[in-house]
Design an enzyme around this catalytic site. Sequence first.
Site, PDB file in Angstrom:
ATOM      1  N   GLN A  48     -11.508   7.381  -4.268  1.00  0.00           N
ATOM      2  CA  GLN A  48     -11.918   7.948  -2.991  1.00  0.00           C
ATOM      3  C   GLN A  48     -13.275   8.642  -3.162  1.00  0.00           C
ATOM      4  O   GLN A  48     -13.907   8.521  -4.189  1.00  0.00           O
ATOM      5  CB  GLN A  48     -10.841   8.900  -2.454  1.00  0.00           C
ATOM      6  N   GLY A  82      -0.417   5.834   2.853  1.00  0.00           N
ATOM      7  CA  GLY A  82      -1.299   6.963   3.117  1.00  0.00           C
ATOM      8  C   GLY A  82      -2.199   6.754   4.318  1.00  0.00           C
ATOM      9  O   GLY A  82      -2.331   7.629   5.174  1.00  0.00           O
ATOM     10  N   PHE A  83      -2.813   5.576   4.417  1.00  0.00           N
ATOM     11  CA  PHE A  83      -3.730   5.324   5.530  1.00  0.00           C
ATOM     12  C   PHE A  83      -2.992   5.401   6.861  1.00  0.00           C
ATOM     13  O   PHE A  83      -3.504   5.961   7.832  1.00  0.00           O
ATOM     14  CB  PHE A  83      -4.393   3.953   5.370  1.00  0.00           C
ATOM     15  N   ASP A 118      -2.503   8.514  -1.654  1.00  0.00           N
ATOM     16  CA  ASP A 118      -3.810   9.163  -1.586  1.00  0.00           C
ATOM     17  C   ASP A 118      -4.043   9.689  -0.183  1.00  0.00           C
ATOM     18  O   ASP A 118      -3.371   9.290   0.762  1.00  0.00           O
ATOM     19  CB  ASP A 118      -4.921   8.173  -1.956  1.00  0.00           C
ATOM     20  N   GLY A 128     -10.955   4.075   1.352  1.00  0.00           N
ATOM     21  CA  GLY A 128     -11.806   4.935   2.159  1.00  0.00           C
ATOM     22  C   GLY A 128     -13.119   4.330   2.569  1.00  0.00           C
ATOM     23  O   GLY A 128     -14.045   5.062   2.941  1.00  0.00           O
ATOM     24  N   ASP A 179      -7.836  -7.354   1.390  1.00  0.00           N
ATOM     25  CA  ASP A 179      -6.857  -7.547   2.463  1.00  0.00           C
ATOM     26  C   ASP A 179      -7.470  -7.053   3.754  1.00  0.00           C
ATOM     27  O   ASP A 179      -8.351  -6.181   3.744  1.00  0.00           O
ATOM     28  CB  ASP A 179      -5.562  -6.775   2.197  1.00  0.00           C
ATOM     29  N   CYS A 189     -13.539 -29.585  24.907  1.00  0.00           N
ATOM     30  CA  CYS A 189     -13.930 -29.960  23.536  1.00  0.00           C
ATOM     31  C   CYS A 189     -12.694 -30.493  22.816  1.00  0.00           C
ATOM     32  O   CYS A 189     -11.794 -29.723  22.468  1.00  0.00           O
ATOM     33  CB  CYS A 189     -14.516 -28.763  22.794  1.00  0.00           C
ATOM     34  N   ASP A 218       0.852  -1.182   0.000  1.00  0.00           N
ATOM     35  CA  ASP A 218       0.000   0.000   0.000  1.00  0.00           C
ATOM     36  C   ASP A 218       0.893   1.239   0.000  1.00  0.00           C
ATOM     37  O   ASP A 218       2.115   1.136   0.093  1.00  0.00           O
ATOM     38  CB  ASP A 218      -0.979  -0.021   1.172  1.00  0.00           C
ATOM     39  N   SER A 219       0.292   2.390  -0.121  1.00  0.00           N
ATOM     40  CA  SER A 219       1.072   3.617  -0.300  1.00  0.00           C
ATOM     41  C   SER A 219       1.566   4.206   0.999  1.00  0.00           C
ATOM     42  O   SER A 219       2.380   5.127   0.990  1.00  0.00           O
ATOM     43  CB  SER A 219       0.220   4.662  -1.027  1.00  0.00           C
TER      44      SER A 219
END
Length: 368
Positions: free
Chosen positions: A194, A95-96, A146, A221, A271, A301, A92-93
């Site tokens: 986005q 950004g998040f 982004d 987003g 993902d 169990c 990923d970039s």
Amino acid sequence: MPLTFDLNAVCGDARAGVIHTDHGDIQTPIFMPVGTAGSVKAVHQQELKDEVKAQIILGNTYHLYLRPGCDILRQAGGLHRFNAWDRPLLTDSGGFQVFSLADNRKIKEEGCTFRSHIDGSKHLFTPENVMDIQRVIGADIMMAFDECAPGDSDHRYAQKSMELTHRWLDRCIARFSETEPLYGHHQALFPIVQGCQYADLRRVSAEYIASKDPEGCAIGGLAVGEPTEKMYEMIEVVNAILPKNRPRYLMGVGTPQNLLEAIERGVDMFDCVMPTRNGRNGLLFTAEGTINIKNKKWETCFEPIYKGYTLAYLHHLIRAEEILGLQICSIVNLRFYLWLVGEARSHIVAGDYATWKAGMVGKLGRRL
């Protein structure tokens, strides 16, 4: 060779295809385990191949940039050699992570300045240097830089953010075009749609991304706090516009039910940290529903859950905080996610996806 996508079968809007990369083929729909810092937590690479049947994993640009850093990765010959993973990789970039983890971040036209969550050091991410970092990492699929606007952004801010993301995309494409892969294999660039929860903005963004004729497209987003039905609505809006002959990647999603609903709406790639993170906290996903292995009901169990290990033993490991318990739970969940998308593919090919999905969704939400 450039990344290519063959569409093998459709069932309504659900799709079964194959993504071809220099590190191997990826059958879609596909779930990609998240290896944030170059490692899928608690699962080593041979288990990812042999037990989980992972076809592609993720690395995170933000985390890998901070450590081990670009110098080490370049000396190693890229992330494939550094972490001994010879199948496809996606990064990923960052950004998040910049917008969710970093302190004192400041967004401007140039890019985003932020402070490391590790040591507080100051850094700048721009569309250009994010492309350069991902060249050094060497992922088969790179993401454009982004801004991931908050899910509750008002329309004005969401539009401003989307327009900035589009300008950054143009700069990403320019930098990507003027640089070459460093390790002899092709790298593809996926732009990100986005627009928050606003259908008009999502249409504008999807049209802008489609106009760039990308090798694949991502939807960002979403799954950031909006109602689930709103997420599904935005997926439908976007996928009505994105090119049908390119793979579509829904970022950061999600629950097993989310995957099946998004597949029905034309998504190919997913993902999420959920299977490993929930596994480390003792929550197991199964075809019959979820299991909280910490509950006393599992103490006696003796039904096997994985390689002869029983639910009672797994209950003991998690209660005793043994590392093996984290490993087994993570593998069990990842195996289930990869099984689920494999079954989805089979039913798309068979032409009965909607019927099968309806039955599965009814079971997946149960607490066992």
